[in-house]
Design an enzyme around this catalytic site. Structure first.
Site, mmCIF file in Angstrom:
data_model
loop_
_atom_site.group_PDB
_atom_site.id
_atom_site.type_symbol
_atom_site.label_atom_id
_atom_site.label_comp_id
_atom_site.label_asym_id
_atom_site.label_seq_id
_atom_site.Cartn_x
_atom_site.Cartn_y
_atom_site.Cartn_z
ATOM 1 N N HIS A 67 -1.416 -21.546 -0.928
ATOM 2 C CA HIS A 67 -0.228 -20.768 -0.611
ATOM 3 C C HIS A 67 0.618 -20.457 -1.834
ATOM 4 O O HIS A 67 1.224 -19.388 -1.929
ATOM 5 C CB HIS A 67 0.637 -21.514 0.427
ATOM 6 C CG HIS A 67 0.058 -21.517 1.797
ATOM 7 N ND1 HIS A 67 -0.876 -22.453 2.207
ATOM 8 C CD2 HIS A 67 0.263 -20.700 2.866
ATOM 9 C CE1 HIS A 67 -1.205 -22.215 3.466
ATOM 10 N NE2 HIS A 67 -0.528 -21.157 3.889
ATOM 11 N N LYS A 111 6.454 -1.825 1.767
ATOM 12 C CA LYS A 111 5.297 -1.242 2.460
ATOM 13 C C LYS A 111 4.133 -2.226 2.380
ATOM 14 O O LYS A 111 3.177 -2.061 1.625
ATOM 15 C CB LYS A 111 4.945 0.119 1.867
ATOM 16 C CG LYS A 111 4.117 1.001 2.801
ATOM 17 C CD LYS A 111 4.045 2.424 2.288
ATOM 18 C CE LYS A 111 3.154 3.309 3.136
ATOM 19 N NZ LYS A 111 3.629 3.469 4.517
ATOM 20 N N ARG A 168 8.427 4.033 -4.633
ATOM 21 C CA ARG A 168 8.385 3.118 -3.489
ATOM 22 C C ARG A 168 7.360 2.010 -3.716
ATOM 23 O O ARG A 168 7.592 0.851 -3.364
ATOM 24 C CB ARG A 168 8.073 3.894 -2.213
ATOM 25 C CG ARG A 168 8.202 3.067 -0.946
ATOM 26 C CD ARG A 168 8.147 3.925 0.290
ATOM 27 N NE ARG A 168 6.831 4.562 0.455
ATOM 28 C CZ ARG A 168 6.534 5.390 1.450
ATOM 29 N NH1 ARG A 168 7.458 5.700 2.357
ATOM 30 N NH2 ARG A 168 5.335 5.925 1.553
ATOM 31 N N GLU A 210 12.589 2.392 13.850
ATOM 32 C CA GLU A 210 11.588 3.406 13.513
ATOM 33 C C GLU A 210 10.419 3.235 14.460
ATOM 34 O O GLU A 210 10.415 2.359 15.322
ATOM 35 C CB GLU A 210 11.138 3.259 12.055
ATOM 36 C CG GLU A 210 10.545 1.899 11.734
ATOM 37 C CD GLU A 210 10.278 1.711 10.247
ATOM 38 O OE1 GLU A 210 10.307 2.705 9.504
ATOM 39 O OE2 GLU A 210 10.030 0.562 9.834
ATOM 40 N N TYR A 270 0.826 -1.202 0.000
ATOM 41 C CA TYR A 270 0.000 0.000 0.000
ATOM 42 C C TYR A 270 0.861 1.251 0.000
ATOM 43 O O TYR A 270 2.057 1.203 0.261
ATOM 44 C CB TYR A 270 -0.944 0.007 1.199
ATOM 45 C CG TYR A 270 -0.289 0.322 2.529
ATOM 46 C CD1 TYR A 270 -0.415 1.590 3.096
ATOM 47 C CD2 TYR A 270 0.462 -0.631 3.213
ATOM 48 C CE1 TYR A 270 0.183 1.887 4.316
ATOM 49 C CE2 TYR A 270 1.056 -0.344 4.430
ATOM 50 C CZ TYR A 270 0.913 0.914 4.980
ATOM 51 O OH TYR A 270 1.516 1.221 6.176
#
Length: 284
Positions: free
Chosen positions: A99, A146, A51, A178, A32
Site C-alpha cells: 500500500h 480524473k 487537467r 453530475e 486518465y
C-alpha cells in the site's frame, strides 16, 4: 485501431502488457484523459493536459513528458484524421503488492485510439432523447481528479440500465453534482444552468465549450446549485460528454421533462455545437 503507446513504444495492441503488480491494476492508483483529435490535431489539448497535470499532482505522481509529440504520433500511426485518444498514467509497479507509496517508481503510460462519431451528419431530428435516473452520489470527495476508480460510476450506470434508463445523475447532500459519465444542464425560461465546478464535479471540456458557445451566441447561462425538485420541473434537461456531445433528456425517473420532446434551446445549441465540431473535423 491496432497501434497503442506503452512506456516509450508504439506497438500492436495485442502485444501490450503491464505487470500484475502495477498499482493501476491493484489499487486504481492512476488517472486518465480522453482527448479528441480532429484532422490529427488535439482539440483543446492544452485544457486536457492541464487537467491531467492537476490529477497527477493530486496523486503526487511526478512525470515530465512530451504529451503533444507522443499522442500526435500515435494518432498518425493509427491513420490520422478524427480520433479519440484514451490516455492513462499509473504510479507504476513495485514488483509486489504494497500500500505504501514509493516515489521512485516509474509511472506506466498507456494510450490508444478509437474513431470519433460525427454527430453533425445525423441532424437534430435524428437524436433521440434519453431517460435518466437520480441516485445517491457514493463516490469519494475528490471528483475533480480524473481517476480510473470508476466502480461507483459503473454500478449506477448498471442500475440505470436495469431501470430502462441510459444515464444516472448523482445527488449528494441535497445537491445534484453530475452524471455518472457526463455533466448536465437544465433550462429555465430560456436560461441555461449547470452546477458550478468544485471538488465533487469534474471540469468537463465539453461542458466548458457549451458555456463558451452560449456566451458567443447570446444564450444566457449561469452556474448554480440544482436540486431534485428544480431538475424535474425544468423546461429542458441536457447531458454532455466528449464522446456524446449534447444529448437531450426527456424523462427523469417517472417524470417527463417539459412536453417529452427535445427542447427548442437544445435544438439551437445542438446546431451550434455540431456546426463547430464539423468545421474541426472537415476544415469546411
Amino acid at each position: 485501431m491496432d497501434t497503442v503507446y506503452l512506456n516509450g513504444e508504439y506497438i500492436p495492441a495485442d502485444q501490450a502488457t503491464v505487470s500484475v503488480f502495477d498499482r493501476g491494476f491493484l489499487f486504481s492508483d492512476s488517472v486518465y484523459e480522453v482527448i479528441p483529435f480532429y484532422q490529427g490535431v488535439g482539440f483543446r489539448l492544452e485544457e486536457h493536459l492541464q487537467r491531467l497535470e492537476h490529477s497527477l499532482r493530486a496523486l503526487r505522481i511526478d512525470l515530465k513528458f512530451d504529451w503533444v509529440a507522443t499522442l500526435s504520433r500515435l494518432v498518425e500511426l493509427n491513420g490520422g484524421g478524427n480520433l479519440s485518444v484514451y490516455l492513462q498514467v499509473t504510479r507504476g509497479s513495485a514488483g509486489k503488492r504494497v500500500h505504501a507509496i514509493d516515489h521512485h517508481l516509474r509511472p506506466t503510460v498507456f494510450a490508444c485510439c478509437q474513431p470519433i462519431r460525427d454527430v453533425y451528419q445525423e441532424g437534430a431530428d435524428k437524436v433521440e432523447g434519453i431517460k435518466v435516473i437520480v441516485t445517491a452520489d457514493l463516490r469519494w470527495h475528490r471528483c475533480d481528479i480524473k481517476s480510473t476508480c470508476l466502480l461507483p460510476n459503473i454500478l449506477v450506470l448498471q442500475q440505470a440500465r436495469e431501470l430502462g434508463a441510459q444515464e444516472a445523475i448523482l445527488q449528494r447532500d441535497g445537491a445534484l453534482t453530475e452524471g455518472a459519465s457526463c455533466n448536465f444542464f437544465i433550462v429555465e425560461q430560456g436560461v441555461l444552468y449547470t452546477p458550478p465546478i468544485g471538488t465533487e464535479i469534474l471540469s468537463g471540456t465539453t461542458r466548458a465549450l457549451i458555456l463558451e458557445l452560449a456566451d458567443q451566441n447570446g444564450i444566457p447561462r449561469q452556474e448554480a446549485k440544482i436540486d431534485y425538485q428544480r431538475l424535474i420541473q425544468a423546461d429542458e434537461v441536457w447531458i454532455s460528454s466528449s464522446t456524446r456531445a449534447i444529448v437531450p433528456v426527456v424523462q427523469i425517473d417517472d417524470y417527463v421533462v417539459g412536453d417529452g420532446q427535445n427542447g427548442l434551446l437544445w435544438q439551437r445549441m445542438f446546431e451550434i455545437f455540431t456546426r463547430y465540431q464539423h468545421q474541426l473535423m472537415t476544415g469546411e
